[in-house]
Design an enzyme around this catalytic site. Sequence first.
Site, PDB file in Angstrom:
ATOM      1  CD  GLU B  52      -1.676  -2.375   1.766  1.00  0.00           C
ATOM      2  OE1 GLU B  52      -0.549  -2.654   2.196  1.00  0.00           O
ATOM      3  OE2 GLU B  52      -2.446  -3.074   1.694  1.00  0.00           O
ATOM      4  CG  PHE B 114      -9.653  -9.553  10.849  1.00  0.00           C
ATOM      5  CD1 PHE B 114      -8.408 -10.014  11.608  1.00  0.00           C
ATOM      6  CD2 PHE B 114      -9.901  -9.404   9.577  1.00  0.00           C
ATOM      7  CE1 PHE B 114      -7.435 -10.212  10.682  1.00  0.00           C
ATOM      8  CE2 PHE B 114      -8.866  -9.961   8.639  1.00  0.00           C
ATOM      9  CZ  PHE B 114      -7.585 -10.224   9.354  1.00  0.00           C
ATOM     10  CD  GLN B 115      -7.219  -7.114   7.579  1.00  0.00           C
ATOM     11  OE1 GLN B 115      -8.273  -6.880   6.708  1.00  0.00           O
ATOM     12  NE2 GLN B 115      -6.255  -7.532   6.942  1.00  0.00           N
ATOM     13  CE  LYS B 164     -16.986  -6.580   3.639  1.00  0.00           C
ATOM     14  NZ  LYS B 164     -16.358  -7.980   4.148  1.00  0.00           N
ATOM     15  CG  MET B 513      22.965  12.271   3.659  1.00  0.00           C
ATOM     16  SD  MET B 513      24.145  13.433   2.925  1.00  0.00           S
ATOM     17  CE  MET B 513      23.045  13.921   1.465  1.00  0.00           C
TER      18      MET B 513
END
Lengths: 189, 609
Positions: B52, B114-115, B164, B513
Amino acid sequence: MSAYGIDKRHHTLTVLVENKPGVLARVAGLFARRGYNIFSLAVAPSDDARFSRITIVVDVESAPLDQIVKQLDKLIPVVSITELAPSAARERELLLVTVEVSPETRGQVIQLVGVFEGKIIDVGHDRLTVMLAGSPTKVDDFEDLIRSYGIVELQRTGRVALPMLERSDDRSNLSAKVLGFANHTEKAG
Amino acid sequence: MDPREMTGAQALIKSLEMQRVEVMFGLPGGAILPVYDPIIDSSIRHILVRHEQGAGHMAQGYAQVTGRPGVAIVTSGPGATNIVTPLADAYMDSTPLVVITGQVATSSIGSDAFQESDTTGITMGITKHNWLVTDANDIPRVVAEAFHVATTGRPGPVLIDMPKDIAQASMEWYWPEPSDLDLPGYHPVTRGDPELVREAAEMMLAAERPVIYAGGGILKARASEGLRELSERTGIPVVTTLMARGCFPDSHPLCLGMPGMHGNYTAVTAMQRSDLLIALGSRFDDRVTGRVDAFAPEAKVIHVDIDPAEHHKVRRADVAIVGDCRLVIDELLMALDSLGLPHSDATRVGSGGTPSDAAPGAPAVPGSSAASFPRDRVDLWRAKLGEWQIRFPLVYAQTDAPGELKPQFVLETLRDATPDDTIVASGVGQHQMFASQWWKFDYPNTWINSGGLGTMGFAVPASIGAKVGRPDKMVWAVDGDGCFQMTAQELVTASSERIPVKIALLNNAYLGMVRQWQEMFYEERYSEVYLSPDLPDYVGWAESMGCIGIRVESPEEVGPAIDKANSIDDRPVVIDFRTDASEKVYPMVAAGASNDEIIVDPSLMRGDN
């Protein structure tokens, strides 16, 4: 002096916000992440149900007031901000305190409440609950004096404020600066 | 059935179509599943990423080259937290993004389902605004508000959290009029205050050592043309910050290049000695100012920014103008007209010479009515700048010794072998600074990088998004080996979607760096910076992801490898350039030091003595 005294570091912002879930979290989160100190905070619906009013007393030593106001104004749900300098505001605060009383001190406490124009709103065998509304200094003074009797519990609401009214025709000496809706164009100096 | 009746998911996709979204970058999951169904029937192209974070950076790359908002769509919980970095990045760099996240059903919110994650809470501080949708009927209005907020005022990322059950609920379709948007607290100011603009114009004409300090706001406002006119008419030189590279052509005689921690000597010192800084869409970032109380001590400041909170935040401005850079520059040009400034003086500025070519004390422009305009004095200033440019150029020395392929040589060769309007995306670190220093950016929106947040791994996905947005242009990512390992898997996305980006991997086997700082400030005590040139095998890795992989170890191989890469247009190419790890980025202003303490390449100091 009590921590609640009038202090030049403390400016009052009355912030009109959309009355939507999570708006207080946005305001508080902004203060937290930018390192601004909140001295007190009061929230309630405004006279228009679509909006709430948040009264925030900020510590302008933690950040320049100009930055605090402008960053607040960037929050999308913030509709307008009125800034009140300590000398230009009518500020009031409510205190509730439950205090211990014995047969000897009961009369003294009732007298003190009378002098400060407070109200006794609950009475127990050895306790009284007192309500007092007034300017933050007056509430400070009362708190100092009542302390020696033994405070069981004390709550203060934090200040709410409105701008002091004009007494002359001199409109240039406005006591409150309103931001939001307006053009923010400004000049240093 | 009423054709206006549809699910929240259908309404969401239809709303995106109404916003003329052409492409979105995303990855499905449980809570966003209902929204993925109508994508099958949509005109919007969906690019399936492998992580993502890639979706977010691709949307950023797309937005930066097209000027249109980038759209990403991910699921709840880990999908949402994986896109937090791109949101923070876009917030820092004012990139317009619309990110849609799935959320657990409203009845489960707050139950540690969940999630589940508190996505609006997590992203509150790194989005311009976010919305948790609680009624399917709100969807078209919220989408319209989201695009409006993302793209107007100071642009930035916004997020729509879509539970949802809301996506599955039915609603009656409508499309809001602009007046239906419910944003009573949002009124960005775009036009400058005329009095302040006039005052600014007068200051510009009176200054003797003026510098235009152009920032990313010029690109956001599409103000490049106006900036060029402003600079040419006044003869005022321009520095372009890391976020503004290309907004004013590097090849222009009035361009001084990049200021800041790794800016060139002339750009840095011009600001330090300036008596007037004209900050246009720039924000006095610490990487530009160095120690703030020692920054440009003699300069008055004109600060034009659409975000009033930037004024006086770091540096007190003498004139602070709230407005869109393009509109305010137009107003400034009109104010200069009314003050009698003549139109463009082609003989001086358009001659193609360096500023030092302008003879000090040259006679005033014939027909000039701007008696107060100290053109001669600005000429003297430009002559001084020209001297610095000659004395303190950017330098490096490519040798024939094995193992000493210089990153700057690779970049110069790449620059010269590619079209002038090539889009360059970079990661964060030495390679980013080398790229910004050595490329010649002559076109706006051709340089994409993570400036404010400094997100390693930005280059690969951002270049993919850029190529999707501008398929007609050649797109090169300049990346480091540390960065590449963070997001390289998106080359699988590029291969499968046939997005032919090219990656110049400057592989010095170090977190370069950090290594440079440890060498300079920690007595060469190298702590956890060594990677490996061979692990992973970058060529093998590239090929396993469907790309062409090429390895380059010596200077003579550089040109042919680039030519080969440029000839491939059906898949991504990765060139593994094995570069010299000892090469450091100069000039450098150490963190917290004054810009007066700029450290130039040691060879220049030896040459001086």
